[in-house]
Motif scaffolding. Sequence first.
Motif, PDB file in Angstrom:
ATOM      1  N   LEU A 160       0.845  -1.191   0.000  1.00 14.29           N
ATOM      2  CA  LEU A 160       0.000   0.000   0.000  1.00 14.29           C
ATOM      3  C   LEU A 160       0.879   1.238   0.000  1.00 14.29           C
ATOM      4  CD1 LEU A 160      -2.263  -1.302   2.832  1.00 14.29           C
ATOM      5  CD2 LEU A 160      -3.192  -0.614   0.638  1.00 14.29           C
ATOM      6  N   ASN A 161       0.585   2.181  -0.901  1.00 13.50           N
ATOM      7  CA  ASN A 161       1.399   3.394  -0.900  1.00 13.50           C
ATOM      8  C   ASN A 161       0.716   4.529  -1.644  1.00 13.50           C
ATOM      9  OD1 ASN A 161       3.928   4.296   0.258  1.00 13.50           O
ATOM     10  ND2 ASN A 161       4.701   2.265  -0.270  1.00 13.50           N
ATOM     11  N   SER A 162       1.232   5.733  -1.433  1.00 10.62           N
ATOM     12  CA  SER A 162       0.666   6.929  -2.065  1.00 10.62           C
ATOM     13  C   SER A 162       1.309   7.111  -3.439  1.00 10.62           C
ATOM     14  CB  SER A 162       0.908   8.150  -1.177  1.00 10.62           C
ATOM     15  OG  SER A 162       0.363   7.949   0.111  1.00 10.62           O
ATOM     16  N   TYR A 163       1.005   6.179  -4.345  1.00 13.57           N
ATOM     17  CA  TYR A 163       1.681   6.130  -5.633  1.00 13.57           C
ATOM     18  C   TYR A 163       1.413   7.367  -6.487  1.00 13.57           C
ATOM     19  CZ  TYR A 163       3.187   1.368  -4.744  1.00 13.57           C
ATOM     20  OH  TYR A 163       3.804   0.266  -4.224  1.00 13.57           O
ATOM     21  N   LYS A 164       0.243   7.956  -6.368  1.00  8.16           N
ATOM     22  CA  LYS A 164      -0.073   9.152  -7.149  1.00  8.16           C
ATOM     23  C   LYS A 164       0.320  10.420  -6.404  1.00  8.16           C
ATOM     24  CE  LYS A 164      -3.929   6.938  -9.594  1.00  8.16           C
ATOM     25  NZ  LYS A 164      -5.405   6.927  -9.805  1.00  8.16           N
ATOM     26  N   ALA A 165      -0.061  10.529  -5.155  1.00  7.00           N
ATOM     27  CA  ALA A 165       0.187  11.756  -4.398  1.00  7.00           C
ATOM     28  C   ALA A 165       1.671  11.994  -4.147  1.00  7.00           C
ATOM     29  CB  ALA A 165      -0.559  11.711  -3.065  1.00  7.00           C
ATOM     30  N   MET A 166       2.456  10.923  -4.051  1.00  2.58           N
ATOM     31  CA  MET A 166       3.894  11.038  -3.771  1.00  2.58           C
ATOM     32  C   MET A 166       4.691  10.368  -4.893  1.00  2.58           C
ATOM     33  SD  MET A 166       4.076  12.603  -0.765  1.00  2.58           S
ATOM     34  CE  MET A 166       5.658  12.185  -0.054  1.00  2.58           C
ATOM     35  N   ALA A 167       4.350  10.726  -6.131  1.00  2.00           N
ATOM     36  CA  ALA A 167       4.919  10.040  -7.295  1.00  2.00           C
ATOM     37  C   ALA A 167       6.442  10.123  -7.348  1.00  2.00           C
ATOM     38  CB  ALA A 167       4.314  10.614  -8.570  1.00  2.00           C
ATOM     39  N   ALA A 168       7.009  11.251  -6.939  1.00  2.00           N
ATOM     40  CA  ALA A 168       8.469  11.407  -6.989  1.00  2.00           C
ATOM     41  C   ALA A 168       9.172  10.400  -6.093  1.00  2.00           C
ATOM     42  CB  ALA A 168       8.865  12.825  -6.587  1.00  2.00           C
ATOM     43  N   ASN A 169       8.510   9.963  -5.020  1.00  3.33           N
ATOM     44  CA  ASN A 169       9.061   8.950  -4.121  1.00  3.33           C
ATOM     45  C   ASN A 169       8.722   7.549  -4.585  1.00  3.33           C
ATOM     46  OD1 ASN A 169       8.228  11.496  -2.503  1.00  3.33           O
ATOM     47  ND2 ASN A 169       9.806  10.565  -1.219  1.00  3.33           N
ATOM     48  N   MET A 170       7.523   7.394  -5.128  1.00  7.72           N
ATOM     49  CA  MET A 170       7.015   6.053  -5.367  1.00  7.72           C
ATOM     50  C   MET A 170       7.602   5.352  -6.590  1.00  7.72           C
ATOM     51  SD  MET A 170       5.092   5.142  -2.904  1.00  7.72           S
ATOM     52  CE  MET A 170       6.378   5.917  -1.928  1.00  7.72           C
ATOM     53  N   GLU A 171       7.990   6.112  -7.612  1.00  6.72           N
ATOM     54  CA  GLU A 171       8.622   5.456  -8.752  1.00  6.72           C
ATOM     55  C   GLU A 171       9.959   4.821  -8.347  1.00  6.72           C
ATOM     56  OE1 GLU A 171      10.281   6.311 -13.284  1.00  6.72           O
ATOM     57  OE2 GLU A 171       9.366   7.932 -12.128  1.00  6.72           O
TER      58      GLU A 171
END
Length: 403
Positions: A34-45
Amino acid sequence: MNVRPVATALCSLLFASALAAPSLAQDVIKIGDLNSYKAMAANMEPYRKGMELAVDEINAQGGLLGKKLKVISRDDGANPGEAVRMAEELRLNEKVDFLTGTILSHVGLAVTDYARQHKIFFLASAPLTDKIIWDSGNRYTFRLRTTTYSYAAALVPYASSLKRKRWAFVYPNYEYGQSAVATFKALLKQAQPDVEFVADVAPPLGKIDAGAVVEALTDAKPDAVFNALFGADLAKFVRDGSTRGFFGKVAVVSPMTGEPEYLDPLKDEAPVGWYVTGYPWYAIKTPEHTAFLDAYQKRYNDYPRIASLVGYMTIEAVAAGIKKAGSTDSEKLATAFEGLQFGTPVGNVTFRALDHQATFGLYVGPLGLKDGKGVMTSNEYIDGSKLLPSDDEVRKLRKAATQ
């Protein structure tokens, strides 16, 4: 044409397929992330890339318990309610073996409580709030990234050495920011009893009015600032503060600003002289980190961010736990993770039995410019085990550790 043999053969084939389906499913260990893939895109990629690299390395070596690893991701919408809904979907519909992930503190807390209620193992990869391991700690939740307390503990020795008396604080107005400031104040007051706290400026997360923030700080006339902003809020604050000449008048200490996700977008506007925690991937020369760096760059033609390292270490941790437990059962994993030690690109890390916190450490040092971008000009790695409160203090804080 005699249809009976054909029908019989077809029924036999369908029956065999039905029997094979569960068998195929049992050949995979499902990790629900589970993660904030859209809201924190710079971290999630970068996080996703780190996870993928570790999963592929393990699967290439035969997997775990004779099974291959598979990550099934869901976006938590940067919202606690949505995170719980997605955790339920992963558990009931996808039949994941356990949960990992989250980056925002309030979201991580929601999943921590979900893990407690449903007795499912949860490795909180990156949320920083210490409530996850202390006030809201439970048998099924473990946390990988460094504690908020540790960020403050790593920065206070330098802050107190400055002998600045008037401190102001700027931070996002939610759980992480509030906790970071409260801990820093308490530890700085112990180290420097005559210190004064002259201003708290707490804009909403992701909605900073940088001009108003800098004006409020200027009016308070501090001689030092503790900054806990990150992401787009940090960039706006740095640019507006530099434009107004504010940073030339104060010393600044700042958790996370040296992490590539937040530092690199600033380019030559990076705040020179700030004392920060970060991830100087370009300066870590240990064999373990060099191997990770080489593998990451070879696969992605890019350099790792701190989230890349966290994603990679998340999979390393669950792999070590599964090996020790000999199972993916949540009860057995919870037992195995207490005291679990595993190797990482930044050295050995242990999950403490006392509070389920990993001893993942911090790099600290000053910022400067090199080739037109911000870098940590020097750094010191502090083991996470040296940045935590005493065991007695932790026992008092961990009210629900055995639930």
